[in-house]
Design an enzyme around this catalytic site. Structure first.
Site, PDB file in Angstrom:
ATOM      1  N   ARG A 109       0.796  -1.221   0.000  1.00 62.75           N
ATOM      2  CA  ARG A 109       0.000   0.000   0.000  1.00 62.75           C
ATOM      3  C   ARG A 109       0.835   1.282   0.000  1.00 62.75           C
ATOM      4  NH1 ARG A 109      -4.982  -0.696   4.191  1.00 62.75           N
ATOM      5  NH2 ARG A 109      -5.694   1.094   2.997  1.00 62.75           N
ATOM      6  N   HIS A 135      -7.629  -4.571  -6.493  1.00 55.50           N
ATOM      7  CA  HIS A 135      -7.273  -3.832  -5.272  1.00 55.50           C
ATOM      8  C   HIS A 135      -8.450  -3.821  -4.299  1.00 55.50           C
ATOM      9  CE1 HIS A 135      -4.474  -1.124  -3.230  1.00 55.50           C
ATOM     10  NE2 HIS A 135      -5.510  -0.373  -2.893  1.00 55.50           N
ATOM     11  N   TYR A 193     -19.222  11.888 -10.811  1.00 54.66           N
ATOM     12  CA  TYR A 193     -19.335  13.133 -11.570  1.00 54.66           C
ATOM     13  C   TYR A 193     -18.119  13.401 -12.454  1.00 54.66           C
ATOM     14  CZ  TYR A 193     -23.039  14.049  -8.174  1.00 54.66           C
ATOM     15  OH  TYR A 193     -24.163  13.971  -7.405  1.00 54.66           O
TER      16      TYR A 193
END
Length: 823
Positions: free
Chosen positions: A43, A89, A132
């Site tokens: 990570r 992931h 969006y």
């Protein structure tokens, strides 16, 4: 009465073998180590090879698999996030989207990898939700995933072992150094600054050519970080320490200048802020300090930032306060000056290591060499497989009738395959390929076409085999590919590097000293200096301890096109193509550190930081404002020459120095040193004329000049220079196709001894200086000056010039790249 069934808890305690005693301390230690391992390797830390964290790598791979190339439309970010989370992931959509947003922000990444469409946030505000916004791969992301399907990297199973994903991306450029990285793991963290792509690739290529290169040699290519939004870095000692040990720090400072915001009030105009510092943060801190009486002298702060001008903060200063002292207080008390701690921690062979500049470059070069080797081996294997099939088809075409008869006579496919192999001595693969072909396709093959393909395959196989057998040629190919990346994607340096506070001390136009923290004024001594201008528009001043010579000098990735002598507190003029002279304060220019040999303009500042030029108006040259000197010589597009009498007004910031006719413009300007120089015109139809400057009468600023060179119909002037008649001078001419502009087409280039061209009188047509090759029609660039000449492309990448040609009217040789400037 039926017996009651025991509950689960009762059953657990009744069955003794289900109770397992464990040591709590050992269990906690084991669980913590597993968690720490997962955070470090899966990570938080980037891989030193491709410079990506796992989530970033998986995002790019998923977009690659979805076909979201730069030439295709954007798709919703939520779709990409879902693809990454579902396949590669499993850590939540928020983490994936945050990483994706960062890769699309031009103020975060020096070379963004994601092309975002919509609100991807700012330095002060977060992005819109993923539903969006839309995204696709940026052009740089294609470099990261190029040749992914050619066995260049290893693939590993995904989290549920149903799919595979690349362990690392091929990475055609050193992404870790170019874009930097930041992350917090367990017990360690990484924080790496972005750098300039051209500089990093230059250092990598130098390391390939010189495996034993030390840090000093590499830092001549990479002098320091290059932040996405520019700004200034003050103090370079911490940078060198970081490049040597992997740990260090430097201070980033906002770019600010003092102007008259109203006729009676001065203000501080901020155009760049430190890395990842937004204007809202600065405004809030300034208001807090003013309200608490810790910062005085500020009347107002106005944010005029927009998409056209970019960052533009105006801090108005109260009457009676020293704006220089207020600026120093702003640097001291607000985020206008921040410290950046470098901690180059990355994964190398699966282990976290702290790396210096040389180690980072070496890891990348070794990795990229392995990628190119594996790609070459893969292509070699495919070429050999194809050659094997083509050789089989050639055998079949030669005896097509017998092949058809043999297949028709066979009882089944296996029999036909066996008989083909026995009769024509084919392999099983060749026989299967012939059987799989439709009869109508088999008849289309001609012997000549197959033989031509066979010969091409053999040549390509030989070339690929040589690459695999010769490590030096393989390294040369890696270096060439890196040079191509720098040429296509490189941009000029944005961040100014300053040795110390003294080099960046701000003063007003009148030279008033700045005060830091109430201490003694920071005086800038009025010492002699050079003022330098590069081909990419970088300005700087350098100490006049040594001579720069009469010709241009190469910067890290640029050439110097103009330089004049001045003093640190004086002023110089900047002449533009509109015939306008703009006054520049020398003390405001960044001071270059002393170096052995020619100075480097990597620490220079862009011209836009000091003067705003209208669209279409270009900066041409620097000149002195000495009223006693021989003045300035100008040459225009329509062949006019003018010597400007240096009666420059002392109360104007800009003024015209020539009255231009409609459609005309200045193409060259030179500060004369003696008045006895030789003036040189080069025209688009390959004519060169030179004559003494003494035959041109000096005129005032309102004069329109006089005829300099006689032009044929349709021709224009493409170069105007002045040379020392006693020096060794050369002429550089660059030709191109009809309508070509400088720096857009490689064309042909020629270097000729200046004195091979006979002198002719002013207002004559000159002599031929360049013979056009097929497809060429015009000269795009003409330059005369002291040898040796140096050339650069439009983005400052050096372009090598050929040896001097003895034929004054000979043709040029193909240029190694588009040439936009010569110095």
């Amino acid at each position: 009465m039926p017996r009651r069934k025991p509950t689960q808890s009762e059953d657990l305690f009744d069955v003794e073998e289900k109770i397992v005693e464990i040591d709590v301390q050992e269990e906690m230690e084991g669980a913590f180590l597993e968690y720490a391992y997962s955070v470090i390797y899966s990570r938080a830390l980037p891989d030193a090879r491709d410079g990506l964290k796992p989530v970033q790598r998986r995002i790019l791979y998923a977009m690659h698999e979805l076909g979201l190339r730069p030439d295709r439309g954007h798709v919703k970010c939520s779709r990409v996030v879902g693809e990454v989370m579902g396949k590669y992931h499993p850590h939540g959509d928020t983490a994936i989207y945050d990483a994706m947003v960062r890769m699309a922000q031009p103020f975060t990444m020096r070379l963004p990898l994601v092309d975002g469409h919509g609100n991807f946030g700012s330095l002060d505000d977060g992005p819109a939700a993923s539903r969006y916004t839309e995204a696709r791969m940026a052009s740089a992301a294609l470099l990261m995933t190029a040749s992914l399907d050619e066995d260049t990297v290893d693939f590993v199973p995904n989290y549920d072992e149903q799919l595979t994903q690349p362990e690392v991306l091929p990475a055609a450029f050193p992404n870790l150094l170019v874009n930097g990285a930041s992350g917090i793991a367990v017990g360690m963290a990484t924080n790496m600054a972005p750098h300039n792509l051209v500089e990093v690739i230059g250092a990598a290529r130098h390391l390939i050519a010189n495996p034993g290169a030390d840090l000093e040699a590499l830092m001549r290519f990479v002098p320091g970080p290059d932040l996405p939004l520019g700004g200034r870095i003050v103090g370079l000692d911490g940078i060198r320490e970081a490049y040597e040990t992997g740990r260090g720090s430097f201070r980033t400072r906002a770019t600010a200048r003092i102007e008259n915001v109203t006729p009676r009030r001065k203000g501080i105009v901020v155009t760049d802020l430190p890395y990842l510092v937004g204007p809202e943060k600065v405004i809030e801190k300034v208001k807090q300090l003013v309200q608490s009486k810790k910062l005085q002298g500020i009347a107002d702060i106005i944010d005029l930032t927009d998409r056209t001008k970019g960052l533009h903060l105006v801090i108005e200063i109260k009457t009676g306060f020293n704006p220089e002292a207020v600026l120093e207080q702003l640097y001291k008390l607000t985020p206008m000056e921040e410290s950046f701690g470098i901690n180059n921690v990355a994964l190398v062979d699966g282990q976290p290591r702290t790396l210096g500049l040389r180690q980072l470059l070496q890891v990348y070069v070794d990795f990229r060499t392995d990628v190119v080797r594996r790609r070459t081996a893969h292509r070699l294997g495919r070429k050999k497989d194809r050659l094997h099939l083509v050789e089989g088809l050639l055998i079949a075409v030669l005896d097509i009738d017998e092949v058809i008869q043999l297949i028709r006579a066979a009882d089944d496919v296996a029999t036909a395959r066996t008989r083909l192999m026995q009769v024509f001595d084919l392999s099983e693969i060749q026989a299967n390929h012939i059987l799989d072909l439709q009869l109508r396709r088999l008849t289309k093959f001609s012997r000549l076409e197959l033989e031509a393909e066979r010969d091409d395959l053999r040549r390509e196989i030989e070339r690929l085999q040589i690459l695999l057998d010769d490590p030096q040629q393989l390294l040369a190919l890696v270096s060439e590919e890196l040079a191509e990346v720098a040429l296509r994607h490189g941009t000029p340096r944005r961040t100014v590097l300053l040795e110390s506070d003294g080099a960046s001390g701000m003063t007003s136009a009148a030279g008033a000293p700045a005060v830091r923290g109430g201490a003694a004024p920071l005086e800038v001594a009025d010492d002699p200096c050079w003022v330098l201008l590069s081909s990419t528009g970088l300005l700087a001043r350098a100490a006049a301890d040594g001579e720069l010579g009469t010709g241009g000098r190469r910067s890290k990735h640029d050439v110097l096109t103009s330089r004049v002598r001045a003093t640190a507190r004086g002023h110089v003029g900047l002449l533009t193509s509109a015939g306008r002279l703009v006054r520049l304060s020398v003390v405001e220019l960044p001071s270059l550190p002393p170096t052995a040999g020619a100075p480097s303009l990597s620490g220079g500042a862009p011209l836009s930081a000091f003067v705003d030029l209208p669209p279409g108006e270009q900066a041409l040259a620097l000149c002195t404002l000495d009223p006693e000197g021989p003045g300035l010589a100008l040459g225009t597009r329509q062949g006019v020459v003018k010597r400007v009498h240096p009666d420059y007004p002392g109360n104007k910031e800009s003024f015209e120095v020539i009255a231009l006719k409609e459609g005309d413009g200045v193409v060259g300007a030179v500060q004369l040193s003696t008045g006895e120089e030789t003036l040189v015109f080069v025209t688009s139809d390959a004519q060169l004329l030179h004559f003494p400057a003494s035959v041109v009468r000096a005129q005032g600023r309102a004069g329109g000049g006089m005829a300099g060179v006689k032009l044929s119909t349709g021709a224009t002037v493409v170069g105007f220079s002045a040379v020392d008649p006693s020096a060794e001078n050369v002429v550089v001419t660059v030709s191109g196709p009809p309508g070509a502009a400088p720096g857009t087409d490689a064309g042909s280039v020629k270097v000729t001894d200046m004195w091979a061209y006979p002198a002719k009188g002013r207002a004559t047509g000159g002599v031929r200086c360049h013979r056009f090759l097929r497809g060429e029609a015009v000269l795009t660039l003409g330059w005369a000056g002291a040898a040796p000449p140096l050339a650069a492309s439009a983005n400052g990448v050096p372009v090598d010039l050929p040896e001097t040609n003895d034929k004054r009217d000979g043709s040029g040789v193909p240029a190694q790249g588009p040439i936009a400037a010569v110095g």
